[in-house]
Design an enzyme around this catalytic site. Structure first.
Site, short mmCIF file in Angstrom:
data_model
loop_
_atom_site.label_atom_id
_atom_site.label_comp_id
_atom_site.label_asym_id
_atom_site.label_seq_id
_atom_site.Cartn_x
_atom_site.Cartn_y
_atom_site.Cartn_z
N TRP A 1 1.70 -3.18 15.47
CA TRP A 1 2.87 -2.56 14.84
C TRP A 1 3.81 -1.90 15.85
CZ3 TRP A 1 2.07 2.55 16.02
CH2 TRP A 1 0.75 2.98 16.13
N ASN B 1 -6.17 7.19 2.81
CA ASN B 1 -6.03 6.63 4.15
C ASN B 1 -4.65 6.98 4.68
OD1 ASN B 1 -7.28 4.44 6.09
ND2 ASN B 1 -5.10 4.01 5.95
N GLU B 2 -4.63 7.79 5.72
CA GLU B 2 -3.36 8.17 6.36
C GLU B 2 -2.32 8.61 5.34
OE1 GLU B 2 -2.19 5.06 9.05
OE2 GLU B 2 -3.67 5.69 10.52
N ARG C 1 0.82 -1.21 0.00
CA ARG C 1 0.00 0.00 0.00
C ARG C 1 0.86 1.27 0.00
NH1 ARG C 1 -3.37 0.35 5.81
NH2 ARG C 1 -1.57 0.09 7.15
N GLU D 1 -10.26 5.75 13.52
CA GLU D 1 -9.75 4.43 13.90
C GLU D 1 -9.21 4.51 15.32
OE1 GLU D 1 -6.60 3.06 11.37
OE2 GLU D 1 -7.69 3.52 9.53
N GLU E 1 -1.95 -7.85 8.66
CA GLU E 1 -2.24 -7.36 10.01
C GLU E 1 -2.98 -8.42 10.84
OE1 GLU E 1 -2.67 -2.66 9.43
OE2 GLU E 1 -3.87 -3.82 8.04
N GLN E 2 -2.50 -9.64 10.74
CA GLN E 2 -3.21 -10.76 11.38
C GLN E 2 -3.27 -10.66 12.89
OE1 GLN E 2 -0.54 -13.52 9.48
NE2 GLN E 2 -2.21 -14.47 8.34
N TYR E 3 -2.29 -9.99 13.50
CA TYR E 3 -2.21 -9.99 14.97
C TYR E 3 -2.87 -8.77 15.62
CZ TYR E 3 1.12 -13.85 14.78
OH TYR E 3 1.70 -15.07 14.59
N HIS E 4 -3.46 -7.90 14.82
CA HIS E 4 -4.05 -6.67 15.37
C HIS E 4 -5.29 -6.97 16.21
CE1 HIS E 4 -5.43 -2.49 15.44
NE2 HIS E 4 -4.24 -2.15 14.96
C1 GLA Z 1 -3.58 2.44 10.34
C2 GLA Z 1 -4.32 2.16 9.05
C3 GLA Z 1 -5.20 0.95 9.12
C4 GLA Z 1 -4.51 -0.15 9.88
C5 GLA Z 1 -4.19 0.37 11.28
C6 GLA Z 1 -3.62 -0.67 12.21
O1 GLA Z 1 -4.22 3.32 11.16
O2 GLA Z 1 -5.08 3.25 8.61
O3 GLA Z 1 -5.47 0.54 7.79
O4 GLA Z 1 -3.36 -0.52 9.23
O5 GLA Z 1 -3.24 1.37 11.13
O6 GLA Z 1 -3.35 -0.11 13.47
#
Ligand code: GLA
Length: 684
Positions: A329, A170-171, A132, A321, A369-372
């Site tokens: 992370w 996104n971000e 991404r 979010e 992001e399997q562990y989130h």
């Molecule tokens: C960011 C992204 C999300 C996800 C989260 C995980 O905020 O916008 O897509 O990756 O982190 O914490």
């Protein structure tokens, strides 16, 4: 619903009393929700997910922000059928939708057809597919595709009753150094300086043979060994490219969207890749992604974070979010303790969030992001945090009846956040330990502990309604800002400047006058010299006792300017020299503190400034670990009290407050508990 409508109508005329534009863009008075990725699951599963969301009292989902490959599987071939069904399914379950434009994750066909749209990093490496953000924000080709998909989505859903808003990308933040970026840079410099000699003069390029003969020669770089003027301009340039990128999508959406739908982007905190104020100029509301990666919330810093985000639009915002328990992370990814997820949601709402969305609902079986943290597990059943979030959402639905239309109460204190000064200091900290974000937190923290609300404001904000304005590090002080500050003091305002203020002009060049530069005449004093410290140095004066740390400036004053504190004896260059000075100007005053201070010193300054500016005490007296934040609409006043500590707190509650909900027994607020109160004339 009818009750809610009546409530909204009843409060509508009162909104003119609010000091800030009331946020009109809400899914519900308070929305609670989650990111939801229907594209990752069979459609037969959707209703089960939505039913579970309802069980958790969630009423909004954000969808689509990484689904470009699904929405446009081939160039100019769009598949909206699945998205139509997902949005309709959410609607059937009473869940509103925010659509994310999917431009943070371009599909492989686009990358293959246009490899020149890939992001190029400062070291020349080219981003790859799959991770991404592998696009150049400056690429004209990429912009064409990004704007097209945003517009297609808006055409389709801009009038959809169940879609309440739009999140662009996104971000955002990662810059690019590809050919389009460098071409835009040369054009940006040309527009700014007109002729190259003007740039040479303002940047002082007669230094290390930097003199340029054409704008296209100027490197696009943020490198530490570059001219400070170049680096500040490169930051401004990146801000303008991001603002333009966001603006293009915003305009494309707005062409088709119902005005009831808001447009935002989800920002990350302290992201210094661009100026948030500029990037938000084309957006309706701010939204941010609140994460506590180490799992140990710092409540005063969090309060500042919300105030920073609220300052982007000076209106209520969304938490787009936040973590259901933990992230994946951080170095360790500790979970928040039981109760803290709720505490954070309430704190956000207290500070002006009108929505709290968790990332994410359920983790994809694969993907990075399997562990989130999630609300439901890979098996589709609730995770341990589910019940806490459901409880919070249920409470906020009740609270919504009271808080609808309210905004955080007007503060008497403003803290100026100068992004340009932060960039300038970051480029040349001079002391490794001079961290400009930490400085902002250090200035804010004692106000939070004392229960005194503080608005964070941009340097160009109208300051006239504040009793106290603090500029902790206004290093880059352009002529217009200096003039505004002078007028503020002349009109009776109280201005407190921190170290390094006024050291540079708008070109990041050293000011010809020493600090505070063009405000030295107003102060009737100036900095003699500055000294980075590797040890603390005591300082004392009128009711202030503490220590200078990291940075100390010696000041000299003219008659009429008072010395309020001096460095201690036997401290080398600093010995007995003025550290804190002030000059009265009619009803106003300007003060300058020339050092970064330890906690005691900073608290001393806050006490001094609060008394001197006659700030009102808080309605519920401050105590350690207690945070009280007021949301207000006209005469209706609500107070959210949060006990951020591990021990119960006995509150001194004024009789005119009535308890609405929360963890109160008698007048005791439980450890990590939350309570909502109203003043007696506030019942809806
Ligand atoms: C960011 C992204 C999300 C996800 C989260 C995980 O905020 O916008 O897509 O990756 O982190 O914490």
């Amino acid at each position: 619903m009818r009750q809610l409508l009546a409530l909204l109508l009843a409060v509508a005329p009162v909104s003119a009393f609010a000091h800030e534009t009331p946020a009109p863009f809400t899914a519900a008075p308070l929305a609670m929700g989650s990111s939801w990725y229907p594209e990752q699951w069979p459609e037969t599963r959707w209703d089960a997910d939505l039913t579970l969301m309802k069980r958790a009292h969630l009423n909004v989902v954000r969808i689509g922000e990484f689904a470009w490959a699904r929405i446009e599987p081939k160039d100019d071939v769009f598949d909206f059928a699945w998205l139509d069904r997902a949005i309709a399914a959410a609607g059937r379950n009473g869940i509103r939708v925010v659509i994310g434009t999917p431009t943070a994750a371009p599909p492989i066909w686009l990358t293959e057809a246009h490899p020149d749209t890939l992001r190029v990093d400062a070291d020349g490496s080219v981003a790859r597919h799959g991770g991404r953000r592998h696009f150049s924000y400056a690429s004209t080709t990429y912009r064409r595709y990004a704007t097209r998909i945003a517009e297609q989505l808006a055409r389709r859903y801009g009038r959809n009753a169940n879609v309440v808003g739009w999140q662009i990308d996104n971000e955002i933040g990662v810059p690019s150094y590809d050919r389009d970026a460098t071409a835009r840079w040369a054009a940006w410099l040309t527009a700014r300086y007109g002729v190259i000699d003007v740039l040479n003069r303002r940047w002082t390029t007669e230094y290390w043979s930097q003199t340029y003969t054409g704008f296209e020669q100027v490197p696009l770089t943020l490198a530490a060994d570059q001219n400070p003027a170049l680096v500040l301009d490169a930051r401004r340039f990146a801000s303008s490219v991001w603002a333009d990128y966001i603006g293009e999508q915003a305009r494309a959406i707005r062409r088709h969207a119902d005005p009831r739908q808001f447009i935002t982007t989800n920002s990350t905190l302290w992201n210094d890749n661009f100026d948030q104020y500029l990037v938000h100029s084309d957006l309706d509301i701010a939204a941010w992604d609140e994460y506590v990666p180490d799992g140990h919330p710092d409540w005063a810093a969090n309060a500042l974070h919300h105030s920073v985000v609220r300052s982007y639009k000076r209106r209520n915002f969304w938490i787009m979010e936040t973590q259901p328990g933990r992230v994946d992370w951080g170095p360790i990814n500790r979970s928040l303790d039981p109760g803290q997820t709720r505490e954070l949601a309430w704190q956000a709402v207290a500070h002006g969030a009108d929505a709290v969305l968790y990332w994410q609902w359920r983790s994809a079986l694969n993907g990075q992001e399997q562990y989130h943290g999630t609300l439901v597990g890979p098996d589709g059943t609730p995770m341990p945090i589910f019940d806490e979030i459901a409880r919070t959402a249920a409470e906020l639905h009740v609270a919504a009846q009271y808080l609808v239309g309210t905004t955080p109460a007007p503060a008497e204190v403003a803290l100026i956040y100068s992004q340009e000064s932060r960039w300038s200091i970051e480029h040349e900290r001079h002391s490794r330990d001079y961290d400009p974000v930490a400085v902002l937190k250090d200035w804010y923290r004692p106000f939070a502990s004392a229960g005194i609300p503080v608005d964070v404001v941009a340097p160009d904000t109208d300051l006239s309604r504040y009793r106290l304005v603090m500029a902790p590090q206004m290093t880059v002080l352009d002529a217009a800002t200096a003039r505004r500050l002078e007028l503020y003091v002349a009109a009776g305002g109280h201005l407190l400047l921190g170290p390094r203020s006024g050291m540079k002009d708008g070109d990041n060049a050293l000011s010809l006058a020493r600090q505070p530069g063009s405000l030295a005449a107003l102060l009737g004093g100036r900095v003699d010299y500055y000294y980075p410290l590797d040890n603390e140095v005591g300082l004392s004066g009128l009711g202030i006792a503490g220590a200078a740390r990291v940075w100390a400036e010696t000041l000299e004053v003219q008659p009429g300017t008072t010395v309020l504190a001096r460095y201690g004896a036997h401290s080398g260059w600093l010995s007995n020299k003025p550290a804190f000075v002030m000059r009265e100007r009619g009803k106003g005053w300007i003060a300058y503190i020339g050092a970064l201070l330890d906690g005691d010193g900073q608290m001393g300054i806050v006490r001094w400034a609060s008394a001197k500016a006659s700030l009102k005490p808080s309605m519920i007296p401050a105590q350690s670990d207690l945070e009280v934040v007021e949301r207000r609409l006209g005469r209706r006043r609500y107070f959210v009290a949060i006990n951020h500590g591990d021990r119960d707190i006995s509150l001194a509650l004024p009789a005119k407050l009535s308890f609405i909900l929360g963890d109160i027994s008698g007048s005791t607020l439980a450890a990590h508990g939350v309570a909502l109160f109203a003043n007696n004339s506030s019942n809806p």
